[in-house]
Design an enzyme around this catalytic site. Sequence first.
Site, PDB file in Angstrom:
ATOM      1  N   SER A 127       1.084  -0.936  -0.261  1.00 13.60           N
ATOM      2  CA  SER A 127      -0.467   0.197   0.013  1.00 13.60           C
ATOM      3  C   SER A 127       0.903   1.113   0.301  1.00 13.60           C
ATOM      4  O   SER A 127       2.252   1.730   0.455  1.00 13.60           O
ATOM      5  CB  SER A 127      -0.533  -0.116   1.061  1.00 13.60           C
ATOM      6  OG  SER A 127      -1.660   1.254   1.306  1.00 13.60           O
ATOM      7  N   GLU A 129       0.240   3.581   1.859  1.00 13.70           N
ATOM      8  CA  GLU A 129       0.114   4.419   3.381  1.00 13.70           C
ATOM      9  C   GLU A 129       1.773   4.136   3.442  1.00 13.70           C
ATOM     10  O   GLU A 129       1.860   4.449   4.288  1.00 13.70           O
ATOM     11  CB  GLU A 129      -0.582   3.506   4.128  1.00 13.70           C
ATOM     12  CG  GLU A 129      -1.917   4.067   4.018  1.00 13.70           C
ATOM     13  CD  GLU A 129      -1.908   5.377   4.757  1.00 13.70           C
ATOM     14  OE1 GLU A 129      -3.184   6.445   4.145  1.00 13.70           O
ATOM     15  OE2 GLU A 129      -1.830   5.362   6.002  1.00 13.70           O
ATOM     16  N   TYR A 151      -1.393   0.356  10.734  1.00 11.87           N
ATOM     17  CA  TYR A 151      -1.733  -0.654   9.238  1.00 11.87           C
ATOM     18  C   TYR A 151      -0.784  -0.719   8.112  1.00 11.87           C
ATOM     19  O   TYR A 151      -0.691  -1.564   7.581  1.00 11.87           O
ATOM     20  CB  TYR A 151      -2.845   0.429   8.289  1.00 11.87           C
ATOM     21  CG  TYR A 151      -3.404  -0.249   6.984  1.00 11.87           C
ATOM     22  CD1 TYR A 151      -4.035  -1.500   6.929  1.00 11.87           C
ATOM     23  CD2 TYR A 151      -3.128   0.574   6.226  1.00 11.87           C
ATOM     24  CE1 TYR A 151      -4.143  -1.690   5.520  1.00 11.87           C
ATOM     25  CE2 TYR A 151      -2.978   0.536   5.173  1.00 11.87           C
ATOM     26  CZ  TYR A 151      -3.627  -0.696   4.568  1.00 11.87           C
ATOM     27  OH  TYR A 151      -3.631  -1.047   3.275  1.00 11.87           O
TER      28      TYR A 151
END
Length: 338
Positions: A127, A129, A151
């Site tokens: 990801s 992120e 996460y």
Amino acid sequence: MKALITGITGQDGYYLSKFLLEKDYEVHGTIRRSSTFNTSRIDSLIAEYEGTEKFKLYYSDLIDSSSLTNLISLIQPDEIYNLAAQSHVAVSFKNPVYTSQTGIGTLNILEAVKNSKKNIKYYQASSSEMYGGANEEKLNEDSIFDPKSPYAASKLFGHNMTKIYRESYGLFCVNGILFNHESPLRGETFVTRKISRAVGRISNEIQKSLTLGNLSASRDWGFAGDYVEGMWLMMQYNQPEDWVLSTGETHTVEDFVKIAFSAANLKWSDFVQTDKKFYRPNEVNYLLGDSTKAKTKLNWNPKVSFKELVHMMVESDTKLAEQEKLLIEKKLLNKTWE
Ligand code: NAP
Ligand code: G4F
């Protein structure tokens, strides 16, 4: 060809299954036992392929290594797409241990792939992120990771393990570093769908207002249908590598709000308010991707523009809200929103 998809009940699980079935793959997927039905996104595929060997589901969980090892040995897939994760960033601050455990679950699959006699290709859902988004720069495969949430840290663990297994054991393991991708099937607590759901309901007069968090965060938002094609292309490339998929455009949450409300001829400032409760303990402020590598080597190009994506989601959620309104009028649904 046989594919095993973990997280098949999620947004990408649906789009990837549909894409692979259209390519004549046999698709096998893992679902979690839940006290309520959790297959709504893939129910149309279940119905379409009922009674055939093309689409099969099995109970499993990323945390249960035995279930994954047994399944891989039973199915003998050519390709595994590991899409399963606790994928909500804000929830990861509330459930950090569980979120991290789903990251470690990646290792359960990599071990099974390593121990399999068959050469199985492995896709890891990495990801954007993981970058942390502190600076306004274009991010590519060589950019530095600086995770800002449980996460993101969990995804970085899976990402690193995928690379380690590729380099140590010569396995065909790829990381797809995907920037935000959305659709009418996006989970309803992610910001884009929360907005399109609200616009649909407000225009049908069954919702009064919408409360959001940080409107100035910027994301590189694309359409999920385009991104699953990129996942497959990575698995067909002549060697395993890491790949960024993004649109190369970034927009603020406020931009999304403005386009979504104007698509329904509504003035956004009449309905939208903010509340600190939707702010995160640590925010990823700015994400903008550079997919030059995927565009050049995989010939991958996202087809749906930002504006088309917002309109697609608002249109779909307006239809859903019309059905909800009918049910409310017939007193078959007793619910109001905000
Ligand atoms: P999603 O809609 O939240 O789907 C996640 C899937 O994982 C669901 O099928 C969920 O099952 C399953 N799952 C959750 N915990 C599990 C566990 N412990 N064991 C087995 N399955 C579990 O996510 P998505 O948007 O499709 O994204 C797919 C993957 O890409 C995720 O790993 C996500 O983190 C990653 N990713 C997404 C984006 C994006 O913008 N969408 C961008 C980059 C990376 P239930 O249905 O039972 O909950
Ligand atoms: O829609 P979001 O929750 O997505 P986020 O945090 O960017 O994560 C998504 O994309 C990642 C890829 O970069 C995936 F890996 C991850 O699995 C997931 O799919 O939030 C987007 C932005 C954030 O900055 C958040 O603070 O929207 C801001 N926001 C503002 N108000 C809100 C809200 N987010 C949510 N969920 N709800 C709000 O009310």
